[in-house]
Design a protein around this motif. Sequence first.
Motif, PDB file in Angstrom:
ATOM      1  N   VAL A 199       0.839  -1.205   0.000  1.00 18.90           N
ATOM      2  CA  VAL A 199       0.000   0.000   0.000  1.00 18.90           C
ATOM      3  C   VAL A 199       0.871   1.251   0.000  1.00 18.90           C
ATOM      4  N   ALA A 200       1.961   1.230   0.776  1.00 19.00           N
ATOM      5  CA  ALA A 200       2.873   2.379   0.805  1.00 19.00           C
ATOM      6  C   ALA A 200       3.518   2.608  -0.554  1.00 19.00           C
ATOM      7  N   ALA A 201       3.902   1.528  -1.236  1.00 18.14           N
ATOM      8  CA  ALA A 201       4.489   1.676  -2.569  1.00 18.14           C
ATOM      9  C   ALA A 201       3.476   2.252  -3.559  1.00 18.14           C
ATOM     10  N   ILE A 202       2.231   1.822  -3.443  1.00 15.96           N
ATOM     11  CA  ILE A 202       1.183   2.366  -4.318  1.00 15.96           C
ATOM     12  C   ILE A 202       0.983   3.856  -4.051  1.00 15.96           C
ATOM     13  N   LEU A 203       1.006   4.230  -2.771  1.00 19.82           N
ATOM     14  CA  LEU A 203       0.879   5.648  -2.431  1.00 19.82           C
ATOM     15  C   LEU A 203       2.033   6.462  -3.009  1.00 19.82           C
ATOM     16  N   ALA A 204       3.229   5.900  -2.969  1.00 21.85           N
ATOM     17  CA  ALA A 204       4.389   6.607  -3.519  1.00 21.85           C
ATOM     18  C   ALA A 204       4.230   6.833  -5.018  1.00 21.85           C
ATOM     19  N   ILE A 205       3.797   5.801  -5.724  1.00 18.44           N
ATOM     20  CA  ILE A 205       3.604   5.934  -7.172  1.00 18.44           C
ATOM     21  C   ILE A 205       2.486   6.929  -7.472  1.00 18.44           C
ATOM     22  N   ALA A 206       1.406   6.856  -6.696  1.00 20.14           N
ATOM     23  CA  ALA A 206       0.314   7.817  -6.892  1.00 20.14           C
ATOM     24  C   ALA A 206       0.784   9.239  -6.630  1.00 20.14           C
ATOM     25  N   GLY A 207       1.656   9.411  -5.619  1.00 20.55           N
ATOM     26  CA  GLY A 207       2.189  10.743  -5.340  1.00 20.55           C
ATOM     27  C   GLY A 207       3.037  11.280  -6.477  1.00 20.55           C
ATOM     28  N   ILE A 208       3.798  10.401  -7.123  1.00 19.88           N
ATOM     29  CA  ILE A 208       4.608  10.828  -8.265  1.00 19.88           C
ATOM     30  C   ILE A 208       3.710  11.332  -9.400  1.00 19.88           C
ATOM     31  N   VAL A 209       2.654  10.591  -9.679  1.00 25.01           N
ATOM     32  CA  VAL A 209       1.728  10.983 -10.753  1.00 25.01           C
ATOM     33  C   VAL A 209       1.046  12.303 -10.418  1.00 25.01           C
ATOM     34  N   MET A 210       0.608  12.445  -9.167  1.00 28.44           N
ATOM     35  CA  MET A 210      -0.079  13.681  -8.781  1.00 28.44           C
ATOM     36  C   MET A 210       0.876  14.867  -8.784  1.00 28.44           C
ATOM     37  N   MET A 211       2.117  14.635  -8.414  1.00 28.95           N
ATOM     38  CA  MET A 211       3.102  15.715  -8.445  1.00 28.95           C
ATOM     39  C   MET A 211       3.334  16.185  -9.883  1.00 28.95           C
ATOM     40  N   THR A 212       3.345  15.244 -10.805  1.00 21.31           N
ATOM     41  CA  THR A 212       3.487  15.610 -12.214  1.00 21.31           C
ATOM     42  C   THR A 212       2.272  16.401 -12.695  1.00 21.31           C
ATOM     43  N   TYR A 213       1.099  15.987 -12.236  1.00 24.23           N
ATOM     44  CA  TYR A 213      -0.147  16.657 -12.637  1.00 24.23           C
ATOM     45  C   TYR A 213      -0.264  18.046 -12.017  1.00 24.23           C
ATOM     46  N   ALA A 214       0.397  18.279 -10.876  1.00 22.93           N
ATOM     47  CA  ALA A 214       0.247  19.552 -10.167  1.00 22.93           C
ATOM     48  C   ALA A 214       0.690  20.735 -11.008  1.00 22.93           C
ATOM     49  N   ASP A 215       1.688  20.538 -11.888  1.00 24.16           N
ATOM     50  CA  ASP A 215       2.169  21.621 -12.748  1.00 24.16           C
ATOM     51  C   ASP A 215       1.649  21.504 -14.172  1.00 24.16           C
ATOM     52  N   GLY A 216       0.668  20.654 -14.396  1.00 21.21           N
ATOM     53  CA  GLY A 216       0.043  20.554 -15.706  1.00 21.21           C
ATOM     54  C   GLY A 216       0.858  19.819 -16.746  1.00 21.21           C
TER      55      GLY A 216
END
Length: 413
Positions: A199-216
């Motif tokens: 679950v922690a690894a999934i959260l890390a990957i999701a955070g990477i995707v969301m961080m990329t999305y944060a700047d469009g």
Amino acid sequence: MIQLQNETGGEERIRENVVGTTDPQSTGGASGAEAGSSRRRLHCCIRVTTVQVRKALWGVAMVMCVCSSWAGSTQLAKLTFKQFDAPFTITWFATSWNCLFFPLYYIGHLCKSPERQTPRQRFRECCRFFGDDGLTPKVFFTKVAPFGLLWILTNYLYLQALRKINTTDVSALFCCNKAFVFLLSWIVLRDRFMGVRIVAAILAIAGIVMMTYADGFHSHSVIGITFVVASASMSALYKVLFKMVLGSAKFGEAALFLSIVGSANFVFISFVPVILYFTRVEYIGSPADIPWAYLCGVAGLLFAFNVLVNFGIAITYPTLISLGIVLSVPVNAMVDLYTCEIHFNTVRLIAVFIICLGFLMLLLPEDWDQCIIQLSTRLRKRDEPAESGAEAGATTGLNWRGRARTSMSTFAH
């Protein structure tokens, strides 16, 4: 805590002998033994608690030092790029400071060890870590040089990411290396499968995707995120391969290994900054224009960070050391907010939060579920009314034996 549990079980066995006897002398002897056991248990409790408090206090200091050195090196590197835009040269310069690891360790050896050895004797003893033949050219090129390259790549990619994106995003995304270590260890080393770490690894990957999305998904930020994720991957690969190829190292062996990496970097990689200078990839007008204060500050803070991470476990818990790394994220965020270099939108805040949450979940021990069960069991026993204990004391010896077996069974699980 194990000692306390065993001694509690010993107390139960003493009570088992007490109940069911009618001889006053036997009762008095058992009571004396019980009192002696209680005094020993109290002394052990005080001793263990003192050790734990001391390690916890060292841990608080260690958390502050790790957080300060990691966040400070990151912020100082960002400032250095404004005057000296040379990430590989900075990497080479900072890595060369690793040469100081073994001399620093040897000074500690002279101060602490009752049997003092000469530097050559200590060096030869630590070289046994590489095998019976010691540090041979074959061992160097097969077991040391690859880790030196991974070390340089990790730091170089991290610095490249700092040139593209802010320090908050870089420090948060680099925390994903803990998840990458777990995934690689699970696949390569066949470590124990843990659902909470998945679950922690999934959260890390999701955070990477969301961080990329944060700047469009702008190319500038995407490149920076790619650099820091690659840096975290190199760091994870370094740790897993080290465990697979070399195993676990003692303090002297780790210090020698890092000193060899720093020395090899200084000897064999020095030509790369020279080539980058003459090709004007990393060019500066004159040595006087180099911000030596910033450069030495970055190298010194990185060296202090590596000393704390590698040798801090001698005085405190490893979990607290890791906690200092994740706490550098809010420190960098406060600095970035103060310098107006970041816009905290909702997506970025959520991304940073879930990455840090995943990092903290990866710090849970392997038997965390059993620890929770034991804690809940003790809390339930503490909440039992006192009358039940007095009532049990008035029953037969058979009831005491049942209680003793239950107690030992509880501790066993």
